[in-house]
Design an enzyme around this catalytic site. Structure first.
Site, PDB file in Angstrom:
ATOM      1  N   LYS A   1      35.846  46.677  37.271  1.00 17.43           N
ATOM      2  CA  LYS A   1      35.091  45.691  36.469  1.00 17.43           C
ATOM      3  C   LYS A   1      33.627  46.121  36.412  1.00 17.43           C
ATOM      4  CE  LYS A   1      33.565  40.864  36.757  1.00 17.43           C
ATOM      5  NZ  LYS A   1      33.588  39.638  37.550  1.00 17.43           N
TER       6      LYS A   1
ATOM      7  N   ILE B   1      34.106  34.347  45.808  1.00 16.20           N
ATOM      8  CA  ILE B   1      34.480  35.285  46.879  1.00 16.20           C
ATOM      9  C   ILE B   1      33.212  35.921  47.466  1.00 16.20           C
ATOM     10  CG2 ILE B   1      35.747  37.428  47.387  1.00 16.20           C
ATOM     11  CD1 ILE B   1      37.812  36.488  45.260  1.00 16.20           C
TER      12      ILE B   1
END
Ligand SMILES: Cc1cc2nc3c(=O)[nH]c(=O)nc-3n(C[C@H](O)[C@H](O)[C@H](O)COP(=O)(O)OP(=O)(O)OC[C@H]3O[C@@H](n4cnc5c(N)ncnc54)[C@H](O)[C@@H]3O)c2cc1C
Length: 497
Positions: A78, A347
């Site tokens: 990503k 996260i």
């Protein structure tokens, strides 16, 4: 200092629980034994597939192999988050994990570009960001090691199957002595004097004692919220989305885009997260503006491949517990708070809490000063993320639904108003030395959503516009041609092109 090992109990076996247990077992094996309790009957939240580059540091610190992690979780790379239709319908910009251009004569690149942009030259600022150009060409390669190379000026994160990360870490943690106990906690015992948690009782009647309890029980917040009654700070007046309709689908054929996409929708926005084996999708919406049935129909109509499950609704509230560490309970993950998934920060917050816990791990008894420091660090991170998320809604000119009219005009925190004003006047960004969202992030979102500075650093006025235009042109061409030499994302993942 020789201290008896603390008995640390981790409550919950989702991403937060296994990340915390693995980190403590790896980094503090002499300071603590770790037991993790999880309930298959309750299960995990099972979403949370887009991450930030910081996760790489977590894997490295623990000595986890990137290739093994990616294979086990079906991960993709990503390079940023693409926002579509946020500023206004038809807009698209990437919030990249990388910088725009390079400073010239100690003046940030933004200002040189602003000057040329005012003259109608210089192209798009995105053309000067390697991560942006890579994402547009659907290519990927890890950053070059040479810091002078153009292809070193970015970072990357992962998109992974959230149901596979915990099991991957479980193997690592158990190999390092973490004891896993399956069972549903039905009561929490506290010391009558100190109020500390002393034991947890499972449905089976088993009683588990501990010194330190890490609450990773998800939205239930079993220890910090339920047992200790830590107050909730509600931020839904700033971040009104409170539901998500999640729906995985089959991957379309062709190249995998190395990015997460967030597309504005009439009552919120929709995520698209491409993994190796499927695509994760979800509509994040405000239940005051949209029914669950309408959200379900909207996400079913928006996905590009065959649905792989029924749409599943998740309910949440934006906010956090006032303190994440109270008594001998430290909440990590959703048990501590949740803002919303717009910039994939949850996260990261898990990681920050674990890092702080490791840094401030009690030596002897718990010290109030350590606890306060932990809570101050968590507050700092939450506040910064909150402002950045609100910006995406506030800096919109959408006028096509009640939701967008409401979020555009809602009052914003003073801290955010100050940041926008600073940028609007002369392209200045508040400086930070730690945490999330440095200048390139603010530049990407502010300019991407149409907030253009009215001025720039006056040092750039000394430059000859013709020469400056040529220098910028050379940089653009160099970035495009360097990126064109990189492999496509599928090849970088070791998949068939
Ligand atoms: C819609 C949505 C989208 C998201 N997208 C992203 C994203 O793209 N990126 C990102 O970084 N984060 C994202 N998140 C957040 C991310 O999912 C979480 O931060 C992450 O999964 C950690 O969750 P957790 O471990 O705290 O909770 P959970 O996964 O809910 O785990 C809780 C654990 O506690 C256990 N438990 C609970 N009660 C008991 C009990 N009584 N007895 C025993 N065990 C118990 C459960 O069995 C489970 O094991 C998203 C969240 C939502 C809601």
């Amino acid at each position: 200092m020789n201290q008896p090992r603390k008995k640390m109990i981790v409550v919950g076996g989702g991403t937060a629980g296994w990340m915390a247990a693995s980190a403590i077992a790896r980094m503090l094996p002499h300071a603590a034994s770790v037991e993790l309790i999880e309930s298959a009957e309750i299960g995990i939240v099972g979403v949370g597939e887009a991450t930030l580059p910081h996760l790489r540091a977590y894997l490295q610190t623990l000595g986890l192999d990137e290739a093994e992690f990616m294979a086990a979780t079906h991960a993709t790379y990503k390079l940023g988050i693409e926002f579509r239709d946020f500023g206004k319908p038809g807009d698209a910009y990437l919030h990249p994990f990388g910088d725009f251009g390079r400073p010239l004569n100690d003046v940030p690149f933004l200002h040189w570009w602003l000057r040329m942009h005012a003259l109608g030259q210089g192209g798009e600022i995105a053309d000067y960001c390697v991560a942006n150009v890579m994402a547009a060409q659907k290519r990927f390669s890890p950053p070059a090691a040479d810091p002078d190379a153009l292809l070193s000026a970015y970072s990357y994160a992962y998109q992974f199957d959230a149901t596979r990360f915990g099991p991957f870490l479980r193997g690592f943690a158990e190999a390092r002595g973490v004891k896993r106990t399956e069972g549903k906690i039905v009561s929490v015992e506290r010391d009558g004097g100190t109020g500390d948690v002393v034991a947890l009782v499972l449905e089976s009647g088993t009683r588990i004692e501990g010194d330190l309890f890490v609450d990773c029980s998800g939205f239930r917040s079993l220890l910090l919220g339920d047992a200790l009654g830590e107050a909730w700070e509600d931020w839904s007046h700033w971040l009104p989305c409170d539901r998500a309709m999640a729906l995985p689908c089959a991957s379309p054929s062709g190249e995998i885009e190395p990015l997460t996409r967030a597309t504005a929708m009439p009552a919120g926005w929709r995520w698209r997260i491409p993994l190796q084996h499927r695509v994760g999708n979800g509509y994040v919406y405000s239940s005051a503006h949209l029914s669950d049935d309408a959200a379900s129909a909207a996400i079913l109509g928006a996905i590009e491949g065959e649905p792989l499950a029924d749409p599943r609704v998740l309910r949440f509230k934006a906010g956090r517990r006032k303190r994440s560490w109270s008594h001998n309970v430290i909440a990590v993950g959703l048990a501590s708070g949740f803002l919303e998934p717009l910039e994939s920060t949850s996260i990261y917050l898990v990681q920050i809490a674990i890092q702080q816990l490791v840094d401030l791990f009690p030596i002897g008894g718990i010290q109030a000063a350590d606890r306060d420091e932990f809570n101050a660090q968590v507050d700092y991170e939450y506040d910064r993320i909150r402002d950045f998320l609100i910006l995406h809604y506030h800096a919109s000119t959408r006028d096509d639904s009640d939701f967008w009219r409401d979020v555009r005009h809602m009052p914003i925190p003073d801290s955010l108003a100050d940041k926008i004003e600073l940028f609007r006047r002369a392209g200045r960004i508040q400086r930070y030395s730690r945490g999330l969202f440095f200048a390139p992030s603010w530049i990407a979102v502010l300019i991407g959503q149409g907030v253009m500075p009215q001025g720039w650093d006056q040092r750039v006025d000394t430059a000859n516009p013709h020469e400056l235009g040529q220098a910028l042109g050379r940089l653009r061409v160099q970035i495009a041609s360097d990126v064109a030499t990189l492999p496509g994302h599928r090849v970088a993942l070791g998949l068939q092109a």
